[in-house]
Design a protein around this motif. Structure first.
Motif, PDB file in Angstrom:
ATOM      1  N   PRO A 184      21.466 -91.046 -54.139  1.00 24.28           N
ATOM      2  CA  PRO A 184      20.101 -91.592 -54.089  1.00 24.28           C
ATOM      3  C   PRO A 184      20.074 -93.119 -54.021  1.00 24.28           C
ATOM      4  CG  PRO A 184      20.289 -89.905 -55.792  1.00 24.28           C
ATOM      5  CD  PRO A 184      21.682 -90.226 -55.352  1.00 24.28           C
ATOM      6  N   VAL A 185      21.046 -93.762 -54.664  1.00 24.72           N
ATOM      7  CA  VAL A 185      21.110 -95.226 -54.619  1.00 24.72           C
ATOM      8  C   VAL A 185      21.578 -95.680 -53.238  1.00 24.72           C
ATOM      9  CG1 VAL A 185      22.096 -97.293 -55.673  1.00 24.72           C
ATOM     10  CG2 VAL A 185      21.578 -95.297 -57.093  1.00 24.72           C
ATOM     11  N   LEU A 186      22.576 -95.001 -52.709  1.00 22.01           N
ATOM     12  CA  LEU A 186      23.084 -95.310 -51.371  1.00 22.01           C
ATOM     13  C   LEU A 186      21.989 -95.185 -50.317  1.00 22.01           C
ATOM     14  CD1 LEU A 186      25.350 -95.724 -49.242  1.00 22.01           C
ATOM     15  CD2 LEU A 186      25.813 -93.268 -49.421  1.00 22.01           C
ATOM     16  N   LEU A 187      21.133 -94.183 -50.454  1.00 17.25           N
ATOM     17  CA  LEU A 187      20.098 -93.940 -49.446  1.00 17.25           C
ATOM     18  C   LEU A 187      19.110 -95.092 -49.335  1.00 17.25           C
ATOM     19  CD1 LEU A 187      19.427 -90.133 -50.044  1.00 17.25           C
ATOM     20  CD2 LEU A 187      20.397 -91.187 -47.988  1.00 17.25           C
ATOM     21  N   GLY A 188      19.044 -95.933 -50.351  1.00 15.92           N
ATOM     22  CA  GLY A 188      18.189 -97.112 -50.241  1.00 15.92           C
ATOM     23  C   GLY A 188      18.636 -98.061 -49.146  1.00 15.92           C
ATOM     24  N   LEU A 189      19.924 -98.000 -48.788  1.00 11.17           N
ATOM     25  CA  LEU A 189      20.454 -98.877 -47.731  1.00 11.17           C
ATOM     26  C   LEU A 189      20.089 -98.409 -46.328  1.00 11.17           C
ATOM     27  CD1 LEU A 189      24.031 -99.594 -49.151  1.00 11.17           C
ATOM     28  CD2 LEU A 189      22.072-101.161 -49.095  1.00 11.17           C
ATOM     29  N   VAL A 190      19.580 -97.194 -46.203  1.00  9.15           N
ATOM     30  CA  VAL A 190      19.225 -96.684 -44.870  1.00  9.15           C
ATOM     31  C   VAL A 190      17.737 -96.352 -44.750  1.00  9.15           C
ATOM     32  CG1 VAL A 190      21.528 -95.736 -44.468  1.00  9.15           C
ATOM     33  CG2 VAL A 190      19.787 -94.296 -45.531  1.00  9.15           C
ATOM     34  N   LYS A 191      17.003 -96.426 -45.858  1.00 12.19           N
ATOM     35  CA  LYS A 191      15.590 -96.071 -45.834  1.00 12.19           C
ATOM     36  C   LYS A 191      14.802 -96.980 -44.892  1.00 12.19           C
ATOM     37  CE  LYS A 191      11.492 -95.537 -48.714  1.00 12.19           C
ATOM     38  NZ  LYS A 191      10.893 -95.738 -50.062  1.00 12.19           N
ATOM     39  N   ASP A 192      14.003 -96.347 -44.056  1.00 13.35           N
ATOM     40  CA  ASP A 192      13.114 -97.070 -43.135  1.00 13.35           C
ATOM     41  C   ASP A 192      13.864 -98.107 -42.306  1.00 13.35           C
ATOM     42  OD1 ASP A 192      10.950 -95.638 -44.196  1.00 13.35           O
ATOM     43  OD2 ASP A 192      10.650 -97.115 -45.788  1.00 13.35           O
ATOM     44  N   GLY A 193      15.082 -97.765 -41.891  1.00 17.35           N
ATOM     45  CA  GLY A 193      15.844 -98.678 -41.043  1.00 17.35           C
ATOM     46  C   GLY A 193      16.261 -99.957 -41.723  1.00 17.35           C
ATOM     47  N   ASN A 194      16.525 -99.887 -43.013  1.00 15.96           N
ATOM     48  CA  ASN A 194      16.927-101.061 -43.785  1.00 15.96           C
ATOM     49  C   ASN A 194      17.981-101.871 -43.026  1.00 15.96           C
ATOM     50  OD1 ASN A 194      17.939-102.890 -45.742  1.00 15.96           O
ATOM     51  ND2 ASN A 194      17.455-101.455 -47.399  1.00 15.96           N
ATOM     52  N   ARG A 195      17.693-103.163 -42.875  1.00 12.51           N
ATOM     53  CA  ARG A 195      18.601-104.030 -42.106  1.00 12.51           C
ATOM     54  C   ARG A 195      19.944-104.217 -42.799  1.00 12.51           C
ATOM     55  NH1 ARG A 195      18.423-109.077 -44.382  1.00 12.51           N
ATOM     56  NH2 ARG A 195      16.779-109.397 -45.922  1.00 12.51           N
ATOM     57  N   LEU A 196      20.042-103.804 -44.079  1.00 11.72           N
ATOM     58  CA  LEU A 196      21.304-103.954 -44.804  1.00 11.72           C
ATOM     59  C   LEU A 196      22.294-102.829 -44.522  1.00 11.72           C
ATOM     60  CD1 LEU A 196      19.944-105.036 -48.323  1.00 11.72           C
ATOM     61  CD2 LEU A 196      20.790-106.496 -46.468  1.00 11.72           C
ATOM     62  N   GLN A 197      21.878-101.831 -43.768  1.00 10.20           N
ATOM     63  CA  GLN A 197      22.757-100.680 -43.567  1.00 10.20           C
ATOM     64  C   GLN A 197      24.015-101.015 -42.781  1.00 10.20           C
ATOM     65  OE1 GLN A 197      21.552 -97.710 -40.250  1.00 10.20           O
ATOM     66  NE2 GLN A 197      19.592 -98.503 -41.005  1.00 10.20           N
ATOM     67  N   HIS A 198      24.026-102.160 -42.089  1.00 12.52           N
ATOM     68  CA  HIS A 198      25.198-102.538 -41.286  1.00 12.52           C
ATOM     69  C   HIS A 198      26.040-103.630 -41.940  1.00 12.52           C
ATOM     70  CE1 HIS A 198      23.262-100.191 -38.201  1.00 12.52           C
ATOM     71  NE2 HIS A 198      22.221-101.008 -38.162  1.00 12.52           N
ATOM     72  N   GLU A 199      25.726-104.014 -43.172  1.00  6.38           N
ATOM     73  CA  GLU A 199      26.377-105.166 -43.798  1.00  6.38           C
ATOM     74  C   GLU A 199      27.732-104.854 -44.419  1.00  6.38           C
ATOM     75  OE1 GLU A 199      25.235-108.394 -43.800  1.00  6.38           O
ATOM     76  OE2 GLU A 199      23.756-107.596 -42.391  1.00  6.38           O
ATOM     77  N   VAL A 200      27.995-103.585 -44.702  1.00  7.42           N
ATOM     78  CA  VAL A 200      29.241-103.202 -45.389  1.00  7.42           C
ATOM     79  C   VAL A 200      30.083-102.316 -44.489  1.00  7.42           C
ATOM     80  CG1 VAL A 200      30.221-101.973 -47.369  1.00  7.42           C
ATOM     81  CG2 VAL A 200      28.154-103.347 -47.662  1.00  7.42           C
TER      82      VAL A 200
END
Length: 422
Positions: A101-117
């Motif tokens: 559930p915490v990880l999913l915050g990085l992809v919610k609504d196309g979160n721009r942080l999903q490509h940072e790691v």
């Protein structure tokens, strides 16, 4: 935003492929292990310190457990699997459920942080050994896969025959059988969700370059494998039940054939030439042959209940086919166990223990009786077509969990950091 492969030595690892994985009821084609990542460096100035710490702690727990407990899980033995292996699997599964559930915050609504790691995982089925992908959806996919595979190991632990208190041959308890069916359906639910809700979120270039054990074909095959093994358990319980009719047993056996055939179809054209992938394919082929032996046996018994010369002839042909598939299944089992990493067949129990005794006996009896009644030319020389039943067993209905509430406090900060819209 892409992915690349790296050798194990790039991370200072000293991992060796297992030579022997022990007794196998449920085959797991390699355990994928996460490598450490640095959330602090990637999210500096973009996420709060508390959120970075939360992600770090949750993922680090998984990395440590995978490194320390992975060998224990993958080499479970009958003597220790319930007491030690069971608790380890439960703790490991809980760690993944806490992280997701915490990880999913990085992809919610196309979160721009999903490509940072860049997320790194050891891949046991790929020659490159590790895959690193800078996309949080890859991490979600890997977590779901690992959750499903841990359930496979749990089912294997439950289904390993254990010595009974009455001094008879090792057996599997009814409680373990029922629990394993639920576990298989749950694992199938995770895999179905991975194919349905996660793979489509990955860009086409990343999907094309995923490690083979995360490819759509393998994920679907694993899902069908779980369903096929659940039906196998159900058939065994039906065999033990005085209330289950031949029609019920035939339907279960025929459905099992379809599950295993579909599983094989999904991986037939994948690059599984050696190692874990090849062993996985051998496992599915073996189980498909076993299922055909069961299906033709019960089909033959039902055909033999007919009152016509034709039905008796078809019954003989079906029973002969069952006997041939039974013989071939023993060879397929040997091929599977001999393929690296080596494995061992536990004592027979359940469906195959029953059928290994009944098929040769009933086939010999029916063939002798019917050949006395009818001439050889009137006995069908090819097996009749099996009935085609609609598959009844489905994966559990699983969807990705809601994003952890801790992300609510991050929304305002990320919005403030976003470029002003014109």
């Amino acid at each position: 935003m892409g992915c690349f492969a790296s050798k194990d030595q790039d991370y200072g690892g000293n991992r060796k492929r297992p030579v022997n994985i022990g007794e196998v009821i449920v085959f797991v084609p390699g355990l994928r292990i996460p490598k450490p990542v640095d959330f602090s460096a990637a999210f500096a100035g973009q996420l709060s310190k508390s959120m970075v710490e939360r992600l770090t702690v949750l993922r680090s727990r998984i990395v440590v457990m995978a490194g320390q407990e992975g060998p224990t899980i993958t080499r479970t033995k009958r003597k220790s699997s319930t007491q030690y292996g069971g608790s380890v699997l439960a703790d490991f599964q809980q760690a993944l459920e806490d992280y997701l559930p915490v990880l999913l915050g990085l992809v919610k609504d196309g979160n721009r942080l999903q490509h940072e790691v860049s997320y790194a995982w050891i891949n046991h089925e790929d020659d490159a050994e590790e895959h690193v992908v800078a996309n949080a959806w890859y991490e979600v996919l890997s977590v779901l896969h690992l959750m499903a595979m841990l359930l496979f190991y749990q089912a294997n632990s439950l289904l390993l025959p254990r010595a009974s208190t009455d001094g008879y041959q090792p057996k599997v308890s009814e409680e373990s059988k029922r629990a394993s069916v639920d576990i298989f359906l749950k694992a199938a639910g995770y895999l179905d969700c991975a194919v349905r809700d996660v793979l489509p979120c990955l860009p086409p270039d990343i999907r094309r370059n995923l490690p083979v054990d995360l490819s759509e074909g393998v994920l679907r095959a694993l899902c069908l494998q779980a369903l096929g093994q659940a039906v196998d358990i159900q058939l065994g319980m039906a065999i033990d039940s005085a209330k289950a009719t031949l029609a019920v047993k035939r339907r279960l056996a025929c459905e099992m054939v379809k599950y295993w055939q579909q599983a094989l179809d999904n991986i037939t054209n994948l690059p599984l030439a050696s190692g874990w992938g090849e062993k996985h394919q051998l496992f599915i082929k073996w189980k498909l042959i076993e299922a055909k032996a069961a299906a033709y046996y019960y089909h033959g018994l039902i055909l033999d209940e007919g009152n016509t010369e034709k039905s008796h002839g078809m019954a003989v042909a079906a029973l002969q086919a069952a006997d041939e598939y039974l013989k071939e299944s023993k060879k397929a089992c040997e091929r599977f166990n001999a393929a690296p990493p080596l494995s061992k067949m536990p004592p027979l129990w359940g469906t195959m223990k029953y059928l290994s005794e009944k098929i040769p006996k009933d086939t010999s009896s029916k063939v002798r009786i019917n050949r006395d009644l009818y001439t050889h030319e009137k006995i069908m020389e090819t097996a009749p077509t099996l009935p085609d039943f609609v598959l009844a067993l489905k994966p559990d209905d699983y969807s990705l969990p809601p994003v952890h509430p801790s992300w609510n406090a991050e929304a305002t900060k990320q919005s403030a950091l976003s470029p002003t819209k014109l």
